[in-house]
Design an enzyme around this catalytic site. Sequence first.
Site, PDB file in Angstrom:
ATOM      1  N   LYS A 241      45.421  41.996  44.406  1.00 50.33           N
ATOM      2  CA  LYS A 241      43.854  41.658  44.664  1.00 50.33           C
ATOM      3  C   LYS A 241      43.398  40.732  43.797  1.00 50.33           C
ATOM      4  O   LYS A 241      43.898  40.514  42.735  1.00 50.33           O
ATOM      5  CB  LYS A 241      43.175  43.189  44.392  1.00 50.33           C
ATOM      6  CG  LYS A 241      43.697  44.147  45.453  1.00 50.33           C
ATOM      7  CD  LYS A 241      42.601  45.131  45.851  1.00 50.33           C
ATOM      8  CE  LYS A 241      43.289  45.943  46.738  1.00 50.33           C
ATOM      9  NZ  LYS A 241      42.018  46.722  47.529  1.00 50.33           N
ATOM     10  N   SER A 242      42.493  39.817  44.241  1.00 48.76           N
ATOM     11  CA  SER A 242      41.830  38.822  43.677  1.00 48.76           C
ATOM     12  C   SER A 242      40.640  38.467  44.387  1.00 48.76           C
ATOM     13  O   SER A 242      40.405  38.515  45.369  1.00 48.76           O
ATOM     14  CB  SER A 242      43.023  37.592  43.655  1.00 48.76           C
ATOM     15  OG  SER A 242      42.295  36.452  43.293  1.00 48.76           O
ATOM     16  N   SER A 243      39.769  38.184  43.485  1.00 45.44           N
ATOM     17  CA  SER A 243      38.348  37.550  44.168  1.00 45.44           C
ATOM     18  C   SER A 243      38.715  36.259  44.706  1.00 45.44           C
ATOM     19  O   SER A 243      37.915  36.080  45.726  1.00 45.44           O
ATOM     20  CB  SER A 243      37.400  37.039  43.170  1.00 45.44           C
ATOM     21  OG  SER A 243      37.407  38.244  42.076  1.00 45.44           O
ATOM     22  N   ARG A 244      39.695  35.774  44.602  1.00 47.03           N
ATOM     23  CA  ARG A 244      39.996  34.276  45.260  1.00 47.03           C
ATOM     24  C   ARG A 244      40.633  34.484  46.503  1.00 47.03           C
ATOM     25  O   ARG A 244      40.772  33.663  47.531  1.00 47.03           O
ATOM     26  CB  ARG A 244      40.990  33.425  44.500  1.00 47.03           C
ATOM     27  CG  ARG A 244      40.014  32.622  43.431  1.00 47.03           C
ATOM     28  CD  ARG A 244      40.825  31.511  42.730  1.00 47.03           C
ATOM     29  NE  ARG A 244      39.977  30.700  41.890  1.00 47.03           N
ATOM     30  CZ  ARG A 244      40.213  31.034  40.504  1.00 47.03           C
ATOM     31  NH1 ARG A 244      40.721  31.922  39.913  1.00 47.03           N
ATOM     32  NH2 ARG A 244      39.144  30.207  39.574  1.00 47.03           N
TER      33      ARG A 244
ATOM     34  N   VAL B  27      46.581  45.660  40.886  1.00 50.32           N
ATOM     35  CA  VAL B  27      46.534  46.578  41.858  1.00 50.32           C
ATOM     36  C   VAL B  27      46.461  45.650  43.272  1.00 50.32           C
ATOM     37  O   VAL B  27      46.164  44.543  43.381  1.00 50.32           O
ATOM     38  CB  VAL B  27      45.012  46.963  42.005  1.00 50.32           C
ATOM     39  CG1 VAL B  27      44.470  47.808  43.144  1.00 50.32           C
ATOM     40  CG2 VAL B  27      44.673  47.676  40.714  1.00 50.32           C
TER      41      VAL B  27
ATOM     42  N   LEU C 221      33.756  41.603  42.409  1.00 50.40           N
ATOM     43  CA  LEU C 221      34.439  42.761  42.038  1.00 50.40           C
ATOM     44  C   LEU C 221      35.271  43.239  43.046  1.00 50.40           C
ATOM     45  O   LEU C 221      35.026  43.195  44.145  1.00 50.40           O
ATOM     46  CB  LEU C 221      33.757  43.778  41.379  1.00 50.40           C
ATOM     47  CG  LEU C 221      33.036  43.606  40.315  1.00 50.40           C
ATOM     48  CD1 LEU C 221      32.026  44.854  39.787  1.00 50.40           C
ATOM     49  CD2 LEU C 221      33.611  43.002  39.142  1.00 50.40           C
ATOM     50  N   HIS C 222      36.570  43.496  42.661  1.00 49.78           N
ATOM     51  CA  HIS C 222      37.629  44.125  43.856  1.00 49.78           C
ATOM     52  C   HIS C 222      38.037  45.449  43.156  1.00 49.78           C
ATOM     53  O   HIS C 222      37.787  45.753  41.977  1.00 49.78           O
ATOM     54  CB  HIS C 222      38.702  43.326  44.171  1.00 49.78           C
ATOM     55  CG  HIS C 222      39.392  42.722  43.027  1.00 49.78           C
ATOM     56  ND1 HIS C 222      40.231  43.257  42.299  1.00 49.78           N
ATOM     57  CD2 HIS C 222      39.522  41.149  42.529  1.00 49.78           C
ATOM     58  CE1 HIS C 222      40.806  42.317  41.380  1.00 49.78           C
ATOM     59  NE2 HIS C 222      40.254  41.185  41.650  1.00 49.78           N
TER      60      HIS C 222
ATOM     61  N   GLY D  19      40.794  46.009  41.574  1.00 53.33           N
ATOM     62  CA  GLY D  19      41.470  45.678  40.359  1.00 53.33           C
ATOM     63  C   GLY D  19      40.583  45.951  39.101  1.00 53.33           C
ATOM     64  O   GLY D  19      40.513  46.694  38.131  1.00 53.33           O
ATOM     65  N   HIS D  20      39.216  45.202  39.453  1.00 57.75           N
ATOM     66  CA  HIS D  20      38.137  45.447  38.202  1.00 57.75           C
ATOM     67  C   HIS D  20      37.830  46.927  38.375  1.00 57.75           C
ATOM     68  O   HIS D  20      37.471  47.416  37.136  1.00 57.75           O
ATOM     69  CB  HIS D  20      36.999  44.478  38.662  1.00 57.75           C
ATOM     70  CG  HIS D  20      37.261  43.163  38.845  1.00 57.75           C
ATOM     71  ND1 HIS D  20      37.208  42.455  40.046  1.00 57.75           N
ATOM     72  CD2 HIS D  20      37.514  42.342  37.923  1.00 57.75           C
ATOM     73  CE1 HIS D  20      37.420  41.143  39.874  1.00 57.75           C
ATOM     74  NE2 HIS D  20      37.677  40.874  38.594  1.00 57.75           N
TER      75      HIS D  20
END
Length: 283
Positions: free
Chosen positions: A184-187, A176, A33-34, A36-37
Amino acid sequence: MKVVTTIAELKHYVHQAKKEQKSIGLVPTMGYLHDGHLTLARTAKAENDIVIMSIFVNPTQFGPNEDFESYPRDLPRDTELAKSAGVDLIFAPSVEEMYPSDGGIKLVAGRQSTILCGASRPGHFDGVVQVVAKLFHLAEPTRAYFGQKDAQQVAIIETMVRDFNFPLEITTIPIVREEDGLAKSSRNVYLSEQERAEAPAIFAALNLAKAHFLQTKNAEEAIALAEKHITENTAGRIDYLQFLSYPDLAVVTPQTEKFLLAVAVYVGKTRLIDNLIFSLKGE
Ligand code: PAF
Protein backbone atom coordinates in the site's frame (compact mmCIF):
# COMPACT_ATOMS: atom_id res chain seq x y z
CA MET A 1 -10.12 14.55 17.85
CA LYS A 2 -8.47 17.92 17.31
CA VAL A 3 -6.78 19.29 14.20
CA VAL A 4 -4.15 21.97 14.77
CA THR A 5 -2.00 23.80 12.25
CA THR A 6 0.39 25.81 14.40
CA ILE A 7 3.43 24.82 16.41
CA ALA A 8 2.12 26.85 19.34
CA GLU A 9 -1.11 24.80 19.47
CA LEU A 10 0.81 21.54 19.20
CA LYS A 11 3.24 22.56 21.95
CA HIS A 12 0.33 23.56 24.19
CA TYR A 13 -1.31 20.14 23.68
CA VAL A 14 1.96 18.29 24.30
CA HIS A 15 2.71 20.39 27.39
CA GLN A 16 -0.69 19.48 28.83
CA ALA A 17 -0.23 15.77 28.06
CA LYS A 18 3.22 15.77 29.68
CA LYS A 19 1.81 17.50 32.79
CA GLU A 20 -0.69 14.66 33.05
CA GLN A 21 2.18 12.18 32.57
CA LYS A 22 0.60 10.73 29.45
CA SER A 23 2.65 8.72 27.00
CA ILE A 24 2.59 10.04 23.43
CA GLY A 25 2.69 7.98 20.25
CA LEU A 26 3.68 9.97 17.15
CA VAL A 27 2.73 8.85 13.64
CA PRO A 28 4.49 11.07 11.10
CA THR A 29 2.81 11.00 7.67
CA MET A 30 2.49 12.99 4.48
CA GLY A 31 -1.25 12.30 4.45
CA TYR A 32 -3.48 10.71 1.85
CA LEU A 33 -3.83 7.97 4.41
CA HIS A 34 -4.14 4.28 3.58
CA ASP A 35 -4.37 1.12 5.68
CA GLY A 36 -0.63 1.20 6.31
CA HIS A 37 -0.89 4.58 8.08
CA LEU A 38 -4.02 3.49 9.92
CA THR A 39 -2.25 0.36 11.18
CA LEU A 40 0.51 2.61 12.53
CA ALA A 41 -2.10 4.77 14.25
CA ARG A 42 -3.98 1.80 15.73
CA THR A 43 -0.74 0.30 17.05
CA ALA A 44 0.24 3.67 18.50
CA LYS A 45 -3.15 3.90 20.18
CA ALA A 46 -2.77 0.46 21.74
CA GLU A 47 0.66 1.34 23.15
CA ASN A 48 0.24 4.97 24.27
CA ASP A 49 -2.19 7.22 26.12
CA ILE A 50 -2.30 9.75 23.27
CA VAL A 51 -1.70 9.53 19.52
CA ILE A 52 -0.49 12.53 17.54
CA MET A 53 -0.43 12.20 13.76
CA SER A 54 1.42 14.73 11.65
CA ILE A 55 0.16 15.32 8.12
CA PHE A 56 2.68 17.36 6.19
CA VAL A 57 3.89 16.98 2.63
CA ASN A 58 7.47 17.93 3.35
CA PRO A 59 9.00 19.92 0.49
CA THR A 60 12.58 19.42 1.63
CA GLN A 61 12.50 15.68 0.89
CA PHE A 62 11.39 16.13 -2.74
CA GLY A 63 13.83 16.73 -5.58
CA PRO A 64 13.24 19.55 -8.09
CA ASN A 65 11.68 17.20 -10.68
CA GLU A 66 9.69 15.11 -8.23
CA ASP A 67 5.99 15.06 -7.36
CA PHE A 68 5.81 17.59 -4.51
CA GLU A 69 3.15 19.69 -6.24
CA SER A 70 1.04 16.76 -7.43
CA TYR A 71 1.43 14.59 -4.29
CA PRO A 72 -2.15 13.63 -3.31
CA ARG A 73 -3.62 15.74 -0.52
CA ASP A 74 -7.05 15.46 1.14
CA LEU A 75 -7.15 16.69 4.72
CA PRO A 76 -10.93 16.27 5.28
CA ARG A 77 -10.72 12.61 4.17
CA ASP A 78 -7.57 12.06 6.27
CA THR A 79 -9.23 13.64 9.30
CA GLU A 80 -12.12 11.15 9.16
CA LEU A 81 -9.79 8.18 8.68
CA ALA A 82 -7.41 9.27 11.45
CA LYS A 83 -10.35 9.72 13.82
CA SER A 84 -11.57 6.19 13.06
CA ALA A 85 -8.10 4.83 13.88
CA GLY A 86 -8.04 6.51 17.31
CA VAL A 87 -5.81 9.51 16.59
CA ASP A 88 -6.25 12.22 19.24
CA LEU A 89 -4.57 15.13 17.51
CA ILE A 90 -3.64 15.89 13.91
CA PHE A 91 -0.84 18.35 13.37
CA ALA A 92 -1.19 19.68 9.82
CA PRO A 93 1.10 22.69 9.48
CA SER A 94 1.75 24.83 6.42
CA VAL A 95 5.20 24.90 4.85
CA GLU A 96 5.74 28.41 6.27
CA GLU A 97 4.83 27.21 9.76
CA MET A 98 7.38 24.38 9.60
CA TYR A 99 10.11 26.32 7.81
CA PRO A 100 9.70 30.01 8.72
CA SER A 101 13.17 31.03 7.56
CA ASP A 102 15.99 29.66 5.53
CA GLY A 103 18.79 30.23 7.98
CA GLY A 104 20.90 27.73 6.09
CA ILE A 105 21.16 25.15 8.88
CA LYS A 106 20.72 21.64 7.56
CA LEU A 107 20.90 18.10 8.87
CA VAL A 108 22.79 15.72 6.61
CA ALA A 109 22.04 12.01 6.70
CA GLY A 110 25.15 9.82 6.55
CA ARG A 111 26.39 6.73 4.69
CA GLN A 112 23.08 4.88 4.85
CA SER A 113 21.48 7.65 2.79
CA THR A 114 23.73 7.48 -0.27
CA ILE A 115 22.49 4.13 -1.63
CA LEU A 116 19.14 2.64 -2.74
CA CYS A 117 16.56 5.47 -2.78
CA GLY A 118 19.24 7.99 -1.76
CA ALA A 119 21.24 7.27 -4.93
CA SER A 120 18.38 8.21 -7.23
CA ARG A 121 16.89 10.86 -4.92
CA PRO A 122 19.89 12.95 -3.79
CA GLY A 123 19.12 14.96 -0.66
CA HIS A 124 15.88 13.06 -0.02
CA PHE A 125 16.96 11.64 3.33
CA ASP A 126 18.45 14.98 4.45
CA GLY A 127 14.93 16.35 4.08
CA VAL A 128 13.45 13.38 5.92
CA VAL A 129 15.76 13.69 8.94
CA GLN A 130 15.22 17.46 8.99
CA VAL A 131 11.44 17.17 9.26
CA VAL A 132 11.45 14.10 11.52
CA ALA A 133 13.92 15.75 13.93
CA LYS A 134 11.64 18.80 14.08
CA LEU A 135 8.58 16.62 14.67
CA PHE A 136 10.38 14.74 17.44
CA HIS A 137 11.26 18.04 19.16
CA LEU A 138 7.74 19.39 18.78
CA ALA A 139 5.65 16.34 19.70
CA GLU A 140 8.10 14.92 22.29
CA PRO A 141 6.82 11.39 21.63
CA THR A 142 7.41 8.43 23.90
CA ARG A 143 7.29 6.25 20.78
CA ALA A 144 7.29 7.05 17.06
CA TYR A 145 5.80 4.74 14.43
CA PHE A 146 7.07 4.08 10.89
CA GLY A 147 6.24 1.56 8.20
CA GLN A 148 8.72 -1.07 7.05
CA LYS A 149 7.93 -0.21 3.42
CA ASP A 150 10.39 2.64 3.88
CA ALA A 151 13.01 0.33 5.41
CA GLN A 152 15.91 2.60 4.48
CA GLN A 153 14.11 5.57 6.04
CA VAL A 154 13.57 3.62 9.26
CA ALA A 155 17.25 2.57 9.40
CA ILE A 156 18.37 6.19 8.93
CA ILE A 157 15.93 7.54 11.51
CA GLU A 158 17.07 4.89 13.99
CA THR A 159 20.65 6.07 13.43
CA MET A 160 19.60 9.68 13.98
CA VAL A 161 17.77 8.76 17.20
CA ARG A 162 20.85 6.92 18.45
CA ASP A 163 23.43 9.51 17.33
CA PHE A 164 21.46 12.52 18.57
CA ASN A 165 20.10 10.87 21.73
CA PHE A 166 16.43 11.46 21.07
CA PRO A 167 14.65 10.10 24.17
CA LEU A 168 12.13 7.93 22.35
CA GLU A 169 11.53 4.49 20.95
CA ILE A 170 11.10 3.74 17.23
CA THR A 171 8.52 1.11 16.36
CA THR A 172 8.37 -0.38 12.87
CA ILE A 173 5.20 -1.94 11.51
CA PRO A 174 5.25 -4.62 8.77
CA ILE A 175 4.23 -3.63 5.25
CA VAL A 176 0.47 -3.57 4.69
CA ARG A 177 -0.42 -5.02 1.28
CA GLU A 178 -3.32 -5.15 -1.12
CA GLU A 179 -4.85 -8.61 -1.58
CA ASP A 180 -2.68 -9.22 -4.63
CA GLY A 181 0.51 -8.35 -2.73
CA LEU A 182 1.11 -4.77 -3.90
CA ALA A 183 2.47 -2.72 -1.00
CA LYS A 184 0.00 0.00 0.00
CA SER A 185 1.24 3.46 -0.89
CA SER A 186 -0.29 6.91 -1.32
CA ARG A 187 1.38 6.96 -4.75
CA ASN A 188 -0.58 3.90 -5.97
CA VAL A 189 -3.32 6.33 -7.05
CA TYR A 190 -1.01 7.47 -9.85
CA LEU A 191 -1.09 4.00 -11.50
CA SER A 192 -3.12 3.44 -14.67
CA GLU A 193 -5.33 0.34 -14.81
CA GLN A 194 -2.67 -1.56 -16.77
CA GLU A 195 0.14 -0.46 -14.43
CA ARG A 196 -1.92 -1.40 -11.38
CA ALA A 197 -2.51 -4.86 -12.88
CA GLU A 198 1.23 -5.36 -13.43
CA ALA A 199 2.48 -3.90 -10.14
CA PRO A 200 1.97 -7.03 -7.92
CA ALA A 201 4.75 -8.70 -9.97
CA ILE A 202 7.20 -6.64 -7.89
CA PHE A 203 6.28 -8.39 -4.63
CA ALA A 204 6.17 -11.75 -6.43
CA ALA A 205 9.71 -11.10 -7.73
CA LEU A 206 10.96 -10.35 -4.21
CA ASN A 207 9.49 -13.62 -2.97
CA LEU A 208 11.11 -15.57 -5.81
CA ALA A 209 14.49 -14.01 -5.02
CA LYS A 210 14.15 -14.66 -1.29
CA ALA A 211 13.23 -18.33 -1.81
CA HIS A 212 16.14 -18.83 -4.22
CA PHE A 213 18.58 -17.06 -1.90
CA LEU A 214 17.55 -19.09 1.14
CA GLN A 215 17.97 -22.29 -0.84
CA THR A 216 21.24 -21.51 -2.63
CA LYS A 217 22.77 -18.52 -0.74
CA ASN A 218 23.48 -17.16 -4.21
CA ALA A 219 22.48 -13.49 -4.14
CA GLU A 220 23.45 -12.80 -7.76
CA GLU A 221 21.24 -15.59 -9.11
CA ALA A 222 18.40 -14.53 -6.83
CA ILE A 223 18.59 -10.93 -8.08
CA ALA A 224 18.71 -12.10 -11.71
CA LEU A 225 15.62 -14.22 -11.15
CA ALA A 226 13.71 -11.28 -9.66
CA GLU A 227 14.85 -8.92 -12.43
CA LYS A 228 13.63 -11.39 -15.05
CA HIS A 229 10.26 -11.68 -13.34
CA ILE A 230 9.79 -7.91 -13.21
CA THR A 231 10.97 -7.39 -16.79
CA GLU A 232 8.76 -10.15 -18.17
CA ASN A 233 5.64 -9.17 -16.22
CA THR A 234 5.70 -5.37 -16.18
CA ALA A 235 6.64 -2.53 -18.49
CA GLY A 236 8.49 -1.07 -15.51
CA ARG A 237 12.11 0.07 -15.33
CA ILE A 238 14.08 -1.21 -12.36
CA ASP A 239 15.83 1.55 -10.44
CA TYR A 240 17.52 -0.81 -7.97
CA LEU A 241 17.15 -4.39 -6.78
CA GLN A 242 19.61 -5.25 -4.07
CA PHE A 243 20.50 -7.38 -1.07
CA LEU A 244 22.03 -5.51 1.87
CA SER A 245 22.52 -6.21 5.55
CA TYR A 246 19.88 -4.62 7.79
CA PRO A 247 19.74 -2.16 9.51
CA ASP A 248 23.30 -1.01 8.74
CA LEU A 249 22.67 -1.19 4.96
CA ALA A 250 26.13 -2.59 4.18
CA VAL A 251 27.33 -5.19 1.69
CA VAL A 252 26.19 -8.70 2.62
CA THR A 253 28.95 -10.90 4.10
CA PRO A 254 28.94 -14.51 5.39
CA GLN A 255 28.41 -12.97 8.85
CA THR A 256 25.23 -11.10 7.89
CA GLU A 257 22.31 -12.13 10.09
CA LYS A 258 19.51 -9.93 8.83
CA PHE A 259 18.97 -9.24 5.13
CA LEU A 260 17.15 -6.45 3.34
CA LEU A 261 16.04 -7.29 -0.17
CA ALA A 262 14.93 -3.95 -1.56
CA VAL A 263 13.53 -2.87 -4.88
CA ALA A 264 12.42 0.32 -6.62
CA VAL A 265 10.70 0.20 -9.99
CA TYR A 266 9.46 3.01 -12.20
CA VAL A 267 6.04 1.80 -13.35
CA GLY A 268 5.15 4.45 -15.89
CA LYS A 269 5.86 7.72 -14.05
CA THR A 270 5.28 6.18 -10.63
CA ARG A 271 8.23 5.00 -8.59
CA LEU A 272 7.18 2.03 -6.46
CA ILE A 273 9.32 0.65 -3.65
CA ASP A 274 9.02 -2.61 -1.77
CA ASN A 275 11.21 -4.87 0.34
CA LEU A 276 11.55 -7.99 2.42
CA ILE A 277 13.58 -8.21 5.62
CA PHE A 278 14.52 -11.70 6.77
CA SER A 279 17.10 -13.89 8.51
CA LEU A 280 18.81 -16.95 7.06
CA LYS A 281 16.08 -19.01 8.72
CA GLY A 282 13.64 -17.13 6.46
CA GLU A 283 11.86 -15.40 9.35
O1 PAF B 1 7.33 8.28 5.29
C1 PAF B 1 6.83 9.41 5.10
O2 PAF B 1 5.65 9.56 4.82
C2 PAF B 1 7.72 10.65 5.24
O3 PAF B 1 8.99 10.42 4.74
C3 PAF B 1 7.79 11.18 6.69
C4 PAF B 1 8.45 10.20 7.62
C5 PAF B 1 6.40 11.50 7.18
C6 PAF B 1 8.62 12.47 6.72
O4 PAF B 1 8.06 13.45 5.92
